[in-house]
Design a protein around this motif. Structure first.
Motif, short mmCIF file in Angstrom:
data_model
loop_
_atom_site.label_atom_id
_atom_site.label_comp_id
_atom_site.label_asym_id
_atom_site.label_seq_id
_atom_site.Cartn_x
_atom_site.Cartn_y
_atom_site.Cartn_z
N GLY A 28 21.51 -41.00 -35.40
CA GLY A 28 22.18 -42.10 -34.34
C GLY A 28 21.73 -41.76 -32.93
O GLY A 28 21.59 -42.84 -32.40
N ILE A 29 22.07 -40.64 -32.34
CA ILE A 29 21.86 -40.46 -31.12
C ILE A 29 20.61 -41.06 -30.83
O ILE A 29 20.47 -41.71 -29.66
N ARG A 30 19.32 -40.75 -31.39
CA ARG A 30 17.98 -41.08 -30.87
C ARG A 30 17.47 -42.37 -31.32
O ARG A 30 17.10 -43.11 -30.48
N ASP A 31 17.95 -42.83 -32.44
CA ASP A 31 17.69 -44.13 -33.12
C ASP A 31 18.51 -45.30 -32.27
O ASP A 31 18.11 -46.31 -31.91
N LYS A 32 19.81 -45.08 -32.07
CA LYS A 32 20.53 -46.16 -31.61
C LYS A 32 21.32 -45.88 -30.12
O LYS A 32 22.11 -46.86 -29.75
N GLY A 33 20.90 -44.77 -29.50
CA GLY A 33 21.25 -44.42 -28.28
C GLY A 33 22.86 -44.42 -28.19
O GLY A 33 23.20 -44.91 -27.08
N VAL A 34 23.56 -43.89 -29.16
CA VAL A 34 25.18 -43.72 -29.08
C VAL A 34 25.65 -42.37 -28.79
O VAL A 34 24.66 -41.53 -29.09
N LYS A 35 26.87 -42.18 -28.33
CA LYS A 35 27.40 -40.86 -28.24
C LYS A 35 27.96 -40.48 -29.50
O LYS A 35 28.98 -41.09 -29.95
N ILE A 36 27.37 -39.27 -29.98
CA ILE A 36 27.85 -38.57 -31.30
C ILE A 36 28.15 -37.23 -31.00
O ILE A 36 27.25 -36.31 -30.56
N PHE A 37 29.38 -36.62 -31.09
CA PHE A 37 29.79 -35.12 -30.91
C PHE A 37 29.40 -34.55 -32.45
O PHE A 37 29.82 -35.14 -33.67
#
Ligand SMILES: [Zn+2]
Length: 295
Positions: free
Chosen positions: A142-151
């Motif tokens: 998710g972080i790499r593919d969509k550029g969103v913040k995930i803990f």
């Protein structure tokens, strides 16, 4: 609906060390009776409040091992379906209306955000997005593919600042937790005053659960708690949330009945509130101040 077409993912039980739960997390009663036995796991029901939970159950650390590569593949293969279902659920409870009432930069936290489809959508709509995900490969994707913040980890481990978010959402998450009471308490702490908490979870009082019993698709090893409308509402009240709206949906799973029967069952289940899955829109109430002990 789409939901009925998908299989519920579950691990096989039996590898982890198990711990016995002595009392009900919701009402503290010590008495419960077995109601559903599966392959290597057992669900019991509290004699007092009716809460259903696995007992014994694996600890939080052991459970984490279940959410690895296989889980990521399941999440990735189904990400579009899950995303569409979440949008339908949000529409059903009038999310657009509450979103339009919020002023300034709005923040949205999705706990159990998987590959980040929903937070990516929220980000595109101008929200400050944040995800929490225990499955490392899903979060990294998710972080790499969509550029969103995930803990990566649990909500409690993220240690967000108090009163950080306008909306906290979790879909098909709370049934996997070993301590839903602690989780709801943490959600309350990090929500802004008057913020919204939206929860989707299987309904053990629904038509399918009653019909299929131990073969119900949500009576699986990965679910630690199975809520009814009564027990989830008790949990909301106990942790300071006011229920604003709820819906249930899903009458019969695909393939269990002819299309016309399924269509009618789906319609009735929704109408009568006995659908297979329920969604709740709740709001953080005012913090209850503890009284000073009198001298
Ligand atoms: Zn109880």
């Amino acid at each position: 609906m789409l939901h009925s077409d998908m299989k519920t993912y579950s691990s096989t039980a039996g590898k982890e060390r198990l711990r016995y739960i002595t009392h009900c997390t919701l009402c503290n009663s010590y008495e419960h009776k077995p109601i559903i036995s599966g392959d290597g796991f057992l669900f019991v029901k509290c004699n007092s409040c009716g809460l259903v939970f696995q007992n014994p159950q694996p600890g939080e650390i052991e459970l984490r091992e279940r959410y690895g590569g296989d889980y990521f593949r399941y999440e990735k293969d189904n990400e579009k379906n899950f995303f569409n279902l979440m949008l339908l659920g949000l529409r059903d409870i009038g999310f657009n209306k509450i979103a339009s009432q919020l002023n300034g930069k709005k923040s949205f936290l999705d706990v159990g955000c998987a590959t980040g489809m929903l937070i990516h959508h929220m980000k595109s709509n101008g929200w400050a997005e944040q995800g929490v995900e225990i499955c490392r490969p899903s979060a990294i994707y998710g972080i790499r593919d969509k550029g969103v913040k995930i803990f990566i980890g649990t909500l409690e481990e993220a240690c967000f600042e108090p009163e950080s978010f306008n909306v906290i959402h979790c879909s098909h998450l709370i049934e996997h937790l070993t301590d839903p009471l602690r989780f709801f308490t943490e959600v309350f702490r990090i929500l802004k005053p008057g913020g919204f908490f939206i929860v989707t979870t299987p309904n053990i009082d629904g038509f399918q659960a009653r019909l299929f019993k131990e073969k119900w698709r949500s009576a699986i090893a990965d679910h630690m708690y199975l809520f009814s409308r009564k027990t989830i509402e008790k949990l909301f009240h106990r942790t300071g949330f006011k229920v604003l709206k709820s819906k249930t949906w899903g009458g019969l799973a695909k393939g269990t009945a002819p299309a016309i029967v399924k269509g009618f069952a789906d319609f009735l289940a929704k109408k009568m509130g006995i659908g297979d899955v329920m969604i709740y829109l709740t709001q953080k109430g005012p913090t209850v101040k503890l009284k000073e002990p009198s001298a």
